[in-house]
Design an enzyme around this catalytic site. Structure first.
Site, PDB file in Angstrom:
ATOM      1  N   LYS A  79       0.854  -1.202   0.000  1.00 14.20           N
ATOM      2  CA  LYS A  79       0.000   0.000   0.000  1.00 14.20           C
ATOM      3  C   LYS A  79       0.882   1.242   0.000  1.00 14.20           C
ATOM      4  O   LYS A  79       1.925   1.255   0.667  1.00 14.20           O
ATOM      5  CB  LYS A  79      -0.902  -0.050   1.243  1.00 14.20           C
ATOM      6  CG  LYS A  79      -1.963   1.049   1.297  1.00 14.20           C
ATOM      7  CD  LYS A  79      -2.863   0.852   2.515  1.00 14.20           C
ATOM      8  CE  LYS A  79      -3.928   1.914   2.633  1.00 14.20           C
ATOM      9  NZ  LYS A  79      -4.828   1.705   3.783  1.00 14.20           N
ATOM     10  N   SER A 154      -9.749   1.759   2.966  1.00 17.16           N
ATOM     11  CA  SER A 154      -8.910   2.533   2.087  1.00 17.16           C
ATOM     12  C   SER A 154      -7.873   1.691   1.338  1.00 17.16           C
ATOM     13  O   SER A 154      -7.278   2.179   0.380  1.00 17.16           O
ATOM     14  CB  SER A 154      -8.183   3.605   2.891  1.00 17.16           C
ATOM     15  OG  SER A 154      -7.320   3.002   3.849  1.00 17.16           O
ATOM     16  N   SER A 178      -9.844  -0.730   7.128  1.00 18.85           N
ATOM     17  CA  SER A 178      -9.331  -0.553   5.766  1.00 18.85           C
ATOM     18  C   SER A 178      -8.655  -1.757   5.143  1.00 18.85           C
ATOM     19  O   SER A 178      -8.348  -1.729   3.948  1.00 18.85           O
ATOM     20  CB  SER A 178      -8.363   0.625   5.719  1.00 18.85           C
ATOM     21  OG  SER A 178      -9.098   1.802   5.599  1.00 18.85           O
TER      22      SER A 178
HETATM   23  N1  GLN Z   1     -13.060   3.894   6.617  1.00 22.55           N
HETATM   24  C1  GLN Z   1     -12.395   4.262   7.829  1.00 22.55           C
HETATM   25  C2  GLN Z   1     -12.028   5.720   7.797  1.00 22.55           C
HETATM   26  O1  GLN Z   1     -12.247   6.346   6.797  1.00 22.55           O
HETATM   27  C3  GLN Z   1     -11.212   3.396   8.050  1.00 22.55           C
HETATM   28  C4  GLN Z   1      -9.994   3.841   7.348  1.00 22.55           C
HETATM   29  C5  GLN Z   1      -8.818   2.967   7.630  1.00 22.55           C
HETATM   30  O2  GLN Z   1      -8.935   1.920   8.251  1.00 22.55           O
HETATM   31  N2  GLN Z   1      -7.662   3.440   7.230  1.00 22.55           N
HETATM   32  O3  GLN Z   1     -11.540   6.254   8.748  1.00 22.55           O
END
Ligand code: GLN
Length: 477
Positions: A79, A154, A178
């Site tokens: 990532k 994400s 994410s």
């Molecule tokens: N969807 C969650 C957020 O926007 C989790 C994001 C993540 O785990 N990086 O904060």
């Protein structure tokens, strides 16, 4: 895996003995990326030359060195919020779009020492803030199973790349879901380890008390293999506990007779789509038939989890992202009249809307008049939720729940309504708030993929993977 029809665990046996040349393996995946990724956009950078060079080096190693490398020749995608020395690491943001880190994240060193080949950097929501991979500076990623739908986020690029078989495994990061949520939407397997299991050194911080790096693959055994490598001790991160996960083969014996699986009442109520509920119930039936014992449990405070999560993560993000000021590294707005002007312009132009929204929210909840009303309260709720899980684990060995309320939604469906987007994280954020490990495995693959989440007490990844492996085997049958 391409032309090997097997998992990483099986492929490594072939690369080690020379039955498969690493260069061939890497080339095949590079070809697939070139052919397929133009419509998916799961990669921000593809490291063709570096990967081939490294493959050749590995092919020249003698057998005794290969034995020491549990991931010998396996291509892995990373990532783009995990630092790679000499390779652009952008966080999918204009702020860092030409940032080249001078060092590797510890997990990258660990993978390379284990013989892995880093093949590319994957797309993501800007600074890992989002649930759909629609906020990247480098364009959206599409779900390989239905290209009109989001891959989740994400870590959408990592999950989509594994799902489209562009790479056998990838690393993601999980602050509130994410890794697990995109895996659920793309039909692959992803683990958020116990907080402190994996070093965060070189992971670009979003919310430091919640962030964990974890593996994404297509098989639970492969997840265990990758976790063993990336959970080594690391002196660079004081929150890394130095408790390496040991990938004991006994974990993968499918025998779950007598295992107690908790089903939280709160996670099967209102808001859960019938499609997800039915898939999970099918799995529950199979687990019961295999001799596990499902018990109903209750987590009374998880109703506040989303609110607490979005206060804590924005508070931490506003502080972590203060470093992007145009002075030390990253984007700097040109032609400004004063220092203040330069700060303002740099941050206004360098960050996208969602990141700015979070910085503003976070600054607000930490400001002196509101600290007690928001941040402090959220911190207290976090403790109450942790207590709920502790109590629940007195009744069961693992918890089974949905990962997301629905299957992958359509591209653009929630981009205008941040609150709707935030609510999709309802089943995942509690594992981050409490630090416990959680895994998403595909429990239904016809039509759109749907994931099932298992959670276990902290440091019990062995129990977690045992349950997940049995469920994987039952889902495939
Ligand atoms: N969807 C969650 C957020 O926007 C989790 C994001 C993540 O785990 N990086 O904060």
């Amino acid at each position: 895996m391409i032309n090997t029809g097997s998992t990483i665990t099986e492929t490594v046996m072939k690369t080690r003995c020379g039955e498969i040349r690493v260069e061939d393996l890497v080339s095949r995946f590079l070809d697939r990326i070139q052919k397929e990724d133009s419509t998916i956009n799961s990669f921000i950078s593809v490291l063709t030359d570096d990967a081939l060079k490294r493959a050749k080096q590995l092919d020249s190693l003698p057998g005794y060195s290969r034995k020491e490398m549990p991931l010998f020749g396996i291509p892995i995608a990373i990532k783009d919020n995990i630092c790679t020395a000499g390779i652009k690491t952008t966080c999918a943001s204009k702020m860092l779009d030409s940032f080249i880190p001078p060092y590797n994240a510890s997990v990258v060193d660990m993978l390379q020492n284990a013989g892995a080949v880093i093949i590319g950097k994957t797309n993501m929501d800007e600074f890992a803030m989002g649930s759909s991979t629609e906020t990247s500076r480098f364009g959206i990623t599409r779900n390989p199973k239905d290209k009109e739908r989001i891959p989740g986020g994400s870590s959408g690029g990592s999950a989509a790349a594994v799902s489209a078989n562009l790479v056998p495994a990838a690393l993601g990061s999980d602050t509130g879901g994410s890794i697990r949520q995109p895996c659920s939407h793309c039909g692959v397997t992803g683990l958020k380890p116990t907080y402190g299991r994996v070093s965060r050194y070189g992971l670009i911080a979003f919310a430091s008390s919640l962030d964990q790096i974890g593996p994404i693959a297509t098989d639970v055994r492969d997840i265990g293999l990758l976790l063993e490598t990336i959970s080594q001790e690391d002196k660079h991160d004081s929150t890394c506990a130095g408790k390496q996960f040991i990938n004991n083969p006994d974990i993968y014996n499918k025998d779950i007779r007598g295992m107690k699986i908790g089903l939280p009442e709160e996670y099967f109520g209102e808001g859960l789509s019938d499609q997800v509920r039915n898939s999970l119930m099918e799995l529950v039936k199979k687990l019961d038939e295999a001799g596990a014992k499902t018990v109903s449990i209750t987590l009374p405070n998880v109703q506040y989890a989303i609110a607490a999560y979005y206060i804590i993560c924005t508070a931490e993000a506003s502080s972590n992202l203060a470093r992007y000021d145009g002075v030390k590294y990253g984007y700097r707005a040109p032609e400004c009249d004063s220092l203040i002007d330069m700060y303002t312009e740099t941050r206004s132009r360098g960050f996208g809307d969602e990141v700015k929204r979070r910085i503003m929210l976070g600054t607000y909840v930490l400001s002196s008049g509101y600290y007690d009303a928001y941040y402090l309260k959220a911190a207290k709720i976090r403790t109450l939720i942790a207590d709920d899980f502790k109590n629940a684990f007195k009744e069961c060995d693992v918890i089974l729940s949905p990962v997301a309320p629905t299957a992958a939604f359509k591209l653009g469906e929630k981009t205008d309504d941040p609150l709707k987007m935030y609510l999709t994280d309802i089943y995942t954020v509690s594992a981050n708030l409490t630090g416990i490990p959680g895994i998403s495995i595909p429990c239904k693959t016809s039509d759109l993929p749907i994931g099932a989440q298992f959670m276990a007490p902290s440091w019990k990844e062995d129990t977690l993977l045992k349950a997940a492996f049995a469920a994987q085997t039952l889902s495939e049958s």
